[in-house]
Design an enzyme around this catalytic site. Sequence first.
Site, PDB file in Angstrom:
ATOM      1  N   HIS A 288       4.513  -4.499  11.157  1.00 16.39           N
ATOM      2  CA  HIS A 288       4.818  -3.722  12.368  1.00 16.39           C
ATOM      3  C   HIS A 288       4.914  -4.613  13.600  1.00 16.39           C
ATOM      4  O   HIS A 288       4.154  -5.570  13.738  1.00 16.39           O
ATOM      5  CB  HIS A 288       3.743  -2.651  12.637  1.00 16.39           C
TER       6      HIS A 288
ATOM      7  N   ASP B 281       5.904   4.791   5.095  1.00 17.11           N
ATOM      8  CA  ASP B 281       6.755   3.837   5.818  1.00 17.11           C
ATOM      9  C   ASP B 281       6.836   2.487   5.091  1.00 17.11           C
ATOM     10  O   ASP B 281       7.533   1.576   5.551  1.00 17.11           O
ATOM     11  CB  ASP B 281       6.297   3.663   7.278  1.00 17.11           C
ATOM     12  N   HIS B 282       6.140   2.374   3.952  1.00 16.58           N
ATOM     13  CA  HIS B 282       6.180   1.154   3.143  1.00 16.58           C
ATOM     14  C   HIS B 282       6.779   1.405   1.760  1.00 16.58           C
ATOM     15  O   HIS B 282       7.061   0.464   1.025  1.00 16.58           O
ATOM     16  CB  HIS B 282       4.779   0.556   3.007  1.00 16.58           C
TER      17      HIS B 282
ATOM     18  N   ASP C   8      -0.115  -3.813   6.225  1.00 19.29           N
ATOM     19  CA  ASP C   8      -0.803  -3.302   7.423  1.00 19.29           C
ATOM     20  C   ASP C   8      -2.263  -3.744   7.485  1.00 19.29           C
ATOM     21  O   ASP C   8      -3.103  -3.045   8.052  1.00 19.29           O
ATOM     22  CB  ASP C   8      -0.756  -1.760   7.454  1.00 19.29           C
TER      23      ASP C   8
ATOM     24  N   HIS D 260      -7.409  -0.773   5.536  1.00 22.33           N
ATOM     25  CA  HIS D 260      -6.383   0.165   6.035  1.00 22.33           C
ATOM     26  C   HIS D 260      -6.212   1.281   5.002  1.00 22.33           C
ATOM     27  O   HIS D 260      -6.267   2.464   5.337  1.00 22.33           O
ATOM     28  CB  HIS D 260      -5.090  -0.596   6.272  1.00 22.33           C
TER      29      HIS D 260
ATOM     30  N   HIS E  76       1.453   3.979   1.903  1.00 22.21           N
ATOM     31  CA  HIS E  76       2.005   4.762   3.013  1.00 22.21           C
ATOM     32  C   HIS E  76       3.532   4.862   2.941  1.00 22.21           C
ATOM     33  O   HIS E  76       4.217   3.912   2.552  1.00 22.21           O
ATOM     34  CB  HIS E  76       1.567   4.174   4.353  1.00 22.21           C
TER      35      HIS E  76
ATOM     36  N   HIS F 268       0.844  -1.204   0.000  1.00 23.47           N
ATOM     37  CA  HIS F 268       0.000   0.000   0.000  1.00 23.47           C
ATOM     38  C   HIS F 268       0.872   1.244   0.000  1.00 23.47           C
ATOM     39  O   HIS F 268       2.092   1.151   0.134  1.00 23.47           O
ATOM     40  CB  HIS F 268      -1.005  -0.017   1.155  1.00 23.47           C
TER      41      HIS F 268
HETATM   42 FE    FE Z   1       2.707   0.897   8.140  1.00 24.32          FE
HETATM   43 ZN    ZN Z   2       0.113   1.737   6.528  1.00 25.17          ZN
END
Ligand code: FE
Ligand code: ZN
Length: 260
Positions: free
Chosen positions: A172, A56-57, A134, A108, A54, A52
Amino acid sequence: MYLIPIPAFADNYLWLLHDGKRALVVDPGDAEPVLRALEQHALQLESILVTHHHADHTGGVDVLRQACGAKVYGPATERIPKPFTPLHGGDTVHALGRDFQVLDVPGHTAGHIAFYTPCCKLEGNSKPLLFCGDSLFSGGCGRLFEGTPAQMLASLDKLAALPGNTVVCCTHEYTLSNLRFALAVEPGNADLVAYQARCVRLREENQPTLPTSIAQELLVNPFLRTRQATIMAAARRFDASAHDDNTVFAAIRQWKNQFK
Ligand code: FE
Ligand code: ZN
C-alpha cells in the site's frame, strides 16, 4: 529481472517481477491492471504469490489463474481462492528460476506470510528482495485485525533482521500518512524529516515511494524502533502503563489507530 509496482484501487500496489518473458505477481487484488501489464510487456504469467486472505490481495486470483494458467501459492491456514499450493513458514517456493523463502509474519492476519529471496538481480545489482504484503509498510505496519501486538512485533523483528539492502515491496502507498504519525512520535529524528521531504517530492511527481529498504525503515519506521529511548518515552506519554517491548509496541500501534 524487472520489478514493477502496478497501482490498483485507491492505494494498492500489485508487484510484478519478470525476466522479460515470464512473470510472477504478488497479491493481485484486481486482475485487469495485471492483464494489461502482461500484454504491454509481452509476458507469460507463471506464478501468483499471495501473502494473506484480504480481498484487495486476492480478488484477481481466479481470473488470472484461468486466463494465464498461473500457479497460485498462499498461506496454508487462510482462505485463498482454490486451487493453490498451501505454504507454511520455512517452505520454499520455486518461481522464475529462483527460490523464495516463506516467512511467517502473523499480526495483520493470523496466517500472514512474506516471500524473501536473498539474491535478485535488479537494475544490474544483486539484492535481497522481500514481498511483505500488509505486515510492514514504509513508515508503518499493518493494522492488527487478527493478531496480538506481541505477534506483530515478533513478525517485524524477523523482517528487521533481514539485510539492510533488502528491497522491500509493501502493498500500500500509505507512506506519507505513516510519516506524519512517525513525526508526531519522533519529531527530532533528522533521518525521518529528510525521508519525508523525499517522499513528498515523489508523490508530487506521482511516483511511488516504494520499494523501500530495511535500512531505510530502521531509520524512520516507529514500529521497527520501539526499543529506542525516544520512542519508549513517547509511548509512555500516550499510555503510562507501557513498560516493556510488547506494551510499548501496543501503545504505539494504538496511538496510530487514533491519530488524525
Ligand atoms: Fe491490503
Ligand atoms: Zn490486508
